[in-house]
Design a protein around this motif. Structure first.
Motif, PDB file in Angstrom:
ATOM      1  N   THR A 362       1.019  -1.113  -0.112  1.00  6.18           N
ATOM      2  CA  THR A 362      -0.046   0.301  -0.105  1.00  6.18           C
ATOM      3  C   THR A 362       0.785   1.350  -0.133  1.00  6.18           C
ATOM      4  OG1 THR A 362      -1.746  -1.196   1.236  1.00  6.18           O
ATOM      5  CG2 THR A 362      -1.769   1.236   1.202  1.00  6.18           C
ATOM      6  N   ASP A 366       1.000   4.071  -3.135  1.00  7.03           N
ATOM      7  CA  ASP A 366       0.281   5.338  -2.838  1.00  7.03           C
ATOM      8  C   ASP A 366       1.533   6.192  -3.177  1.00  7.03           C
ATOM      9  OD1 ASP A 366      -1.588   7.353  -1.366  1.00  7.03           O
ATOM     10  OD2 ASP A 366       0.113   7.547  -0.304  1.00  7.03           O
ATOM     11  N   GLU A 401      -4.496  -7.758   0.616  1.00  8.20           N
ATOM     12  CA  GLU A 401      -3.917  -6.414   0.813  1.00  8.20           C
ATOM     13  C   GLU A 401      -3.697  -5.661  -0.722  1.00  8.20           C
ATOM     14  OE1 GLU A 401       0.250  -4.049   2.080  1.00  8.20           O
ATOM     15  OE2 GLU A 401       0.163  -6.154   2.135  1.00  8.20           O
ATOM     16  N   ALA A 405      -5.714  -2.078  -1.722  1.00  6.81           N
ATOM     17  CA  ALA A 405      -5.134  -0.967  -2.031  1.00  6.81           C
ATOM     18  C   ALA A 405      -5.201  -0.747  -3.542  1.00  6.81           C
ATOM     19  CB  ALA A 405      -3.459  -1.314  -2.076  1.00  6.81           C
TER      20      ALA A 405
END
Length: 449
Positions: A362, A366, A401, A405
């Motif tokens: 993540t 990001d 995950e 994300a």
């Protein structure tokens, strides 16, 4: 000097030499002196057919020849250095201020400069031994100097080719991508069931207790190296658990904590941090800059920098930004096959000893999507490139995950670009690209073009 002090000094010296730009040129100068002495004193008998090629004429002619070679090699070395400075300035202003150090650390650049330095120092050493009074001419050494200047000509041609290739944005992106890909393989462990079990086991004991003792650093710097195996040996010998709070590549301020230690029983205080700080300095090394050797995040930072610089109003080059996103997408896809997040180190008795913080998927995603999305909120081509990147990642996603994300970033991209599209045709293209990402996340095949 104690063994610990020797190991600390050796570790710092190794780190300094790894970044040294002067190492190869200085080594070339030393080798030149050795080579000159060896060839002057050499007693080699050659066939008559070969001796004619070694003849250099009178001492005056030989001295003039070697002197010309020395002057020429130094002039060209100065030219090469000047060109390097121009390239560094251009790369720094056009792409990223973090690129110049890598160009100078390039072994190709250092070897080419080292070739000219070798020729210059060697020629100076030979000039000194050519004596006109005694009619002494070291023919073999002078001939070797002539061969060196031919090598310098070849090195100059290679350097020009190297500069032309290295200044291309495609070459820069490929270089960063290649170095970062290698760093990923060295830094992270392959995704597997054993790693997931260790992560669950480690998270249960990773919380810092109230009686933990901070490990303060004496000097500021950037965390350059973390040796988990050395940390495990240190913690096991003292029956401690160590949790670092600074990641690789992060800044550390003098007088602040880089980690916390506590006893494995969690019932008594650990030894004073001053007693263990010197031992930790061997496994945790600070530096003044970051490199791509083990710092995966630094590779992402550089690629994002190039994309952001390309999207700036002064340059306005969305094609370069999309190329940078393509390289970032390749690295992100590779990351899906590795265990990311905090890394837990266990000793031989399967006891948790060290926790090293690391970014998770993540965080990486990001750091790529958010700054580029914010830098070009109304550029349809960037929106399509971001959706293409998310589509590739959705096809490669392996864990919950990853999917979570990707869904979050897709929603932000769609919200930023879909609603802000100035023309209906752009909104339709963005909606179609978002739909492809959703199909990939759902495991469905793409639509026919």
């Amino acid at each position: 000097m104690s063994r610990l002090q020797f190991k600390t000094l050796a570790a710092r010296l190794s780190l300094s030499l790894a970044n040294a730009v002067w190492l190869v040129p200085v080594a070339a100068a030393g080798l030149a002196l050795v080579a000159a002495k060896t060839l002057v004193d050499a007693k080699i008998t050659v066939p008559n057919a070969v001796s004619m090629f070694l003849s250099t004429g009178s001492p005056v002619g030989a001295r003039d020849l070697v002197g010309t070679i020395a002057t020429t090699s130094l002039t060209v070395a100065t030219f090469v250095f000047s060109i390097s400075m121009v390239v560094l300035q251009l790369a720094s202003s056009q792409y990223s201020p973090r690129l110049p150090g890598q160009f100078l650390r390039s072994r190709g650049t250092q070897l080419i400069i080292g070739t000219f330095i070798f020729t210059f120092v060697y020629s100076l050493a030979i000039v000194r031994v050519i004596r006109t009074g005694k009619e002494f001419v070291p023919n073999l050494a002078v001939t070797f100097a002539f061969l060196l200047i031919l090598c310098c000509v070849l090195a100059l041609i290679l350097f020009i080719h190297h500069v032309v290739q290295s200044i291309r944005v495609e070459s820069i992106l490929a270089y960063i991508e290649r170095k970062t890909s290698k760093a990923i393989g060295r830094t992270f462990e392959t995704l597997g069931e054993d790693n997931e079990e260790n992560e669950e086991k480690g998270e249960a004991d990773a919380a810092i207790p109230e009686h933990a003792v901070p490990v303060l650093v004496e000097e500021s710097g950037i965390v350059r190296r973390i040796d988990g195996n050395d940390l495990v040996q240190f913690a096991r010998s003292r029956r401690l658990v160590l949790r670092l709070v600074k990641k690789l590549g992060q800044h550390v301020t003098a007088g602040t904590a880089i980690g916390w230690v506590w006893t494995e029983e969690r019932t008594s205080r650990a030894s004073p941090a001053d007693e263990v700080r010197d031992e930790l300095s061997v496994a945790i090394q600070l530096s003044g800059d970051r490199t791509l050797k083990d710092d995966v995040e630094f590779g992402f930072v550089q690629l994002v920098d190039i994309a952001l610089r390309a999207l700036s109003p002064a340059i306005n080059d969305p094609t370069t930004a999309c190329n940078a996103l393509h390289s970032l997408g390749i690295l992100l896809v590779k990351l899906t096959g590795f265990q990311l997040g905090d890394r837990f180190f266990f000793d031989e008795d399967d006891r948790l000893r060290v926790i090293v913080p690391q970014p998770n998927f993540t965080d990486f995603l990001d750091s790529v999507i958010t700054p580029i999305r914010q830098a070009a909120p109304d550029d349809t081509s960037i929106a399509l490139c971001l959706c293409s990147l998310l589509t590739d990642l959705a096809r490669a996603a392996r864990t919950h995950e990853h999917h979570k994300a990707l869904c979050e970033q897709l929603e932000r991209v769609h919200s930023a670009y879909g609603e802000g599209a100035q023309q209906a045709v752009d909104a339709e293209r963005i909606d179609a690209a978002v739909e492809e990402v959703e199909r990939a996340l759902a495991g469905r095949k793409p639509r026919s073009p």
